[in-house]
Scaffold this active site. Sequence first.
Site, PDB file in Angstrom:
ATOM      1  N   HIS A 133       1.898   0.703  -8.054  1.00  0.00           N
ATOM      2  CA  HIS A 133       3.151   0.419  -7.347  1.00  0.00           C
ATOM      3  C   HIS A 133       3.349   1.397  -6.184  1.00  0.00           C
ATOM      4  O   HIS A 133       3.557   0.994  -5.037  1.00  0.00           O
ATOM      5  CB  HIS A 133       4.323   0.520  -8.333  1.00  0.00           C
ATOM      6  CG  HIS A 133       5.662   0.260  -7.730  1.00  0.00           C
ATOM      7  ND1 HIS A 133       6.293  -0.958  -7.821  1.00  0.00           N
ATOM      8  CD2 HIS A 133       6.504   1.063  -7.024  1.00  0.00           C
ATOM      9  CE1 HIS A 133       7.459  -0.897  -7.192  1.00  0.00           C
ATOM     10  NE2 HIS A 133       7.618   0.325  -6.705  1.00  0.00           N
ATOM     11  N   GLU A 134       3.262   2.688  -6.499  1.00  0.00           N
ATOM     12  CA  GLU A 134       3.492   3.693  -5.447  1.00  0.00           C
ATOM     13  C   GLU A 134       2.383   3.644  -4.400  1.00  0.00           C
ATOM     14  O   GLU A 134       2.628   3.869  -3.216  1.00  0.00           O
ATOM     15  CB  GLU A 134       3.618   5.086  -6.057  1.00  0.00           C
ATOM     16  CG  GLU A 134       4.756   5.260  -7.079  1.00  0.00           C
ATOM     17  CD  GLU A 134       6.130   4.815  -6.586  1.00  0.00           C
ATOM     18  OE1 GLU A 134       6.380   4.885  -5.363  1.00  0.00           O
ATOM     19  OE2 GLU A 134       6.954   4.378  -7.425  1.00  0.00           O
ATOM     20  N   HIS A 176       3.322   1.205  -1.834  1.00  0.00           N
ATOM     21  CA  HIS A 176       4.219   1.809  -0.830  1.00  0.00           C
ATOM     22  C   HIS A 176       3.422   2.667   0.148  1.00  0.00           C
ATOM     23  O   HIS A 176       3.622   2.619   1.363  1.00  0.00           O
ATOM     24  CB  HIS A 176       5.260   2.696  -1.522  1.00  0.00           C
ATOM     25  CG  HIS A 176       6.388   1.964  -2.176  1.00  0.00           C
ATOM     26  ND1 HIS A 176       7.194   1.088  -1.505  1.00  0.00           N
ATOM     27  CD2 HIS A 176       6.859   1.989  -3.460  1.00  0.00           C
ATOM     28  CE1 HIS A 176       8.127   0.598  -2.331  1.00  0.00           C
ATOM     29  NE2 HIS A 176       7.930   1.132  -3.530  1.00  0.00           N
ATOM     30  N   GLU A 200       9.271  -2.720  -0.637  1.00  0.00           N
ATOM     31  CA  GLU A 200       9.106  -3.087  -2.039  1.00  0.00           C
ATOM     32  C   GLU A 200       8.145  -4.271  -2.176  1.00  0.00           C
ATOM     33  O   GLU A 200       7.450  -4.388  -3.192  1.00  0.00           O
ATOM     34  CB  GLU A 200      10.478  -3.422  -2.627  1.00  0.00           C
ATOM     35  CG  GLU A 200      10.529  -3.510  -4.129  1.00  0.00           C
ATOM     36  CD  GLU A 200      10.415  -2.160  -4.856  1.00  0.00           C
ATOM     37  OE1 GLU A 200      10.422  -1.122  -4.164  1.00  0.00           O
ATOM     38  OE2 GLU A 200      10.289  -2.164  -6.095  1.00  0.00           O
TER      39      GLU A 200
END
Lengths: 498, 498
Positions: B261-262, B265, B291
Amino acid sequence: MPASKEYKEFLEMVRDLSTLEQVVSVLGWDEQTYMPSGGAPDRARQKAAIIGIIHERLTSKKMGSLIKALKKQELSADGQVILRETERKWQRASSMPVELVKEIAHTGSMSVEAWARARKESDFKIMAPWLKKMIDLKVKEAEHVGYEDRPYDALLDEYEPCMRSAELDGLFSRLKAKLVPVVDKVLNAPEPKCAMPSVRYPWDVQRRFITNLCLGIGYDLNCGRIDISAHPFTTGSARDVRITVKYEEENPVYAIFPAIHETGHALYEQGFREKYYGTPLAESVSLGIHESQSRLWENIVGRSLPFWTFYYPQMQLTFPGMKRLSLKAFHRGINKVRPSHIRVDADELTYNLHVMLRYEIESAIFEGRLKAGEIPEFWNDRFEQYLGIEVPDDARGCLQDVHWAWGSFGYFPTYALGNLYAAQLWNTARRKIPGLEDRIASGDTRTLLDWLRANVHRHGKRYCASDLIENATGEKPSEDHFIRYAKEKYGEIYGISL
Amino acid sequence: MPASKEYKEFLEMVRDLSTLEQVVSVLGWDEQTYMPSGGAPDRARQKAAIIGIIHERLTSKKMGSLIKALKKQELSADGQVILRETERKWQRASSMPVELVKEIAHTGSMSVEAWARARKESDFKIMAPWLKKMIDLKVKEAEHVGYEDRPYDALLDEYEPCMRSAELDGLFSRLKAKLVPVVDKVLNAPEPKCAMPSVRYPWDVQRRFITNLCLGIGYDLNCGRIDISAHPFTTGSARDVRITVKYEEENPVYAIFPAIHETGHALYEQGFREKYYGTPLAESVSLGIHESQSRLWENIVGRSLPFWTFYYPQMQLTFPGMKRLSLKAFHRGINKVRPSHIRVDADELTYNLHVMLRYEIESAIFEGRLKAGEIPEFWNDRFEQYLGIEVPDDARGCLQDVHWAWGSFGYFPTYALGNLYAAQLWNTARRKIPGLEDRIASGDTRTLLDWLRANVHRHGKRYCASDLIENATGEKPSEDHFIRYAKEKYGEIYGISL
């Protein structure tokens, strides 16, 4: 007396400056520990931005007029110190034309690059033109800052306020005269036997031991931390004072002394009084006093038999490979005296000779007796004279340190001053604290720390270095205590009369 | 056309602001990773100081007059974007009275403290008065910032510029109408079998695997790093973009999805064009678009069968305990749908329902239909209606998130927008890249990344979110792609027709 409106405003500006200095310190810490390599150019801009803002605020009209106004007011004793020290900073910053500040910063960056290449290729010629340029700029700086006697004093004052080279000349020439024969005798004596066992421990194991050691001597890790960096350093202030160390897997002894050294610095920073945080009353007096704290803990305490009487059994438990070596042999091993080319590798005795050589070069340069291009010859001659070994190349000679490339002239002498201050403070502490060595041998370093807190740390910049030492020890700074300490310690270790 | 003097000056100010924002980000990263606990109060002052300087410069007369002057000049396409986006920031910052900004910051700090206590004791009454005060302040903020239709739009605009609640109402009500039956069917179907083996691996082993995974999907670790923090986050920009994860020793699967997830980003931040660094052309369009990148990599790629076809054998090598579980069972295991009380623990399907509940509460508050004190009842009713489970207490209900305590209203909807944007982008990428899933199954995620780089990342803030999505996919943002994606994926995993 109630503080005036101007004083409150002034104090807020002083505290805000300190906050911004903390920011620079976080940026610097991160740069040298965790920052990904790609971040370097942006980091340079980030630091320059904050340093620029600090300079702008320090030299602002508002600061100038507040200082002027407060000088006419009656201030508390604390207020007087804060004003005096802020005025000193303001004076120095304001005296320099912005153009000169920028040129020194820019030349410094270029010059450090040239230095890195020069050292790699061991070719002083690459460095010489930059060094010449930097010296010219620092002469200009000295002229702007002003001095009574010698231009060099204006530079020295940045690192060791109130110290003058005339005083250093005396101190160092006496130190040299007394130290060289001691070093000679020690180097000519048979080296005490100590075969350090070759053992290998991962950093995790070493870190556990080092953390215990640093906690043991009083480092508050709720307000600090220990990390790894290429060159060990201490940074931060107030409730966030961090140290770094370096280590070798195959030699767990290696990381211990940088760790104790940096903890000594950290203990000083953590010893300021909370109510003064953000003001000069919670800042170090000088680099020399700072270094006295790191050296006292690293060498006088950390390389002593009492200290290891307590810690060596723990060390042997953590690093079972050390069980082959007795406490006494270990103690001899960590106190070997050997001439080395590199200052940062030097032992406690020869270290001062490395420093004095550099001081003599700096003095000669700023008195116009030595040109940049003549440094290598001067260096090599004196080095052999003081240390008895030849300099094989400039990389292991006058190119080994980065300081001059950065324009830091007047910095080196503070290293030797630290050693002298440390021995003098130790001498008094030993007199004042009954059974100090026995206490240390039973794990009590707290009593010593409390004495340092009361006599050195808690004063911040209240007194200048020389007065601080005199208040604490009853004497002006002198080389005698270091010489006596060295003779006693090394006489015993080497089994000779010194 | 050659840039005017004003434009050059303006661009320098914009870049300087960006440099200071980087400083805030370093301070924040350090605070959440390595800062000793004692450093907290000083850190708050350090951040406030830099944020204050940014605000001062952004709202300075000079910035105002440069913007005014440049609006009359003919600018390049890039210049127009930089001016437009800087004006937007300047406008928002300038519209707020300094007193209000300070009061919101101060109330936020107090309110976060109250929230922590309220959550701990699961007692909404502790939080209610602070929430009421914060809502009143945010209403004032909305009045100062201005809006066309509804006050809430002024708040939403901070996180998702150009998005309006009227549009969100439509999008979310359609999404809810279509999603709730899907979730119902899935929850009523028998859960696919997957007994995750209970295995235990130290962080060092987990980190090695995660680092490979993040490198594998394109994270440039020369310009980034991976650390541990209580709540995973991504921070930084340009050549220094860092992520954090959290982990559980006894469950090596746990850290993987925050890490992907990170990384999603981080890939976005690392996908901006170098020549635009320091300007809005190298900044994210909106939180929703940000997101979408994290969600696309975490869920659509990172929880897919093709992805693990490539990575699962590596995972089994690193964590031999996983050998007991087949790839297919693992894939089912990481895609379990279960109603949960806590948003951050929610699966991909139910997550949007958590978000929409929060959006409905925010809308009702700022339309004056709901008072702070009525939140728990509203929450609990709707929650049971959407998720089918009762809320046992406020700690696991309306007190679970910190956002409102901080005054972040309008933030939550961007989480669901991210899911919708992600599915829509994925749908197009799949059409445009032949054999995309096969590529991923053979370890090639680069082609997908390149497509995202070209269609999303490289544009920075050139287009608003809605236009960016339309340019990339040929359609305005819609809920359809997410619904189709969800039906297809979960129909297959659960072996049901959706």
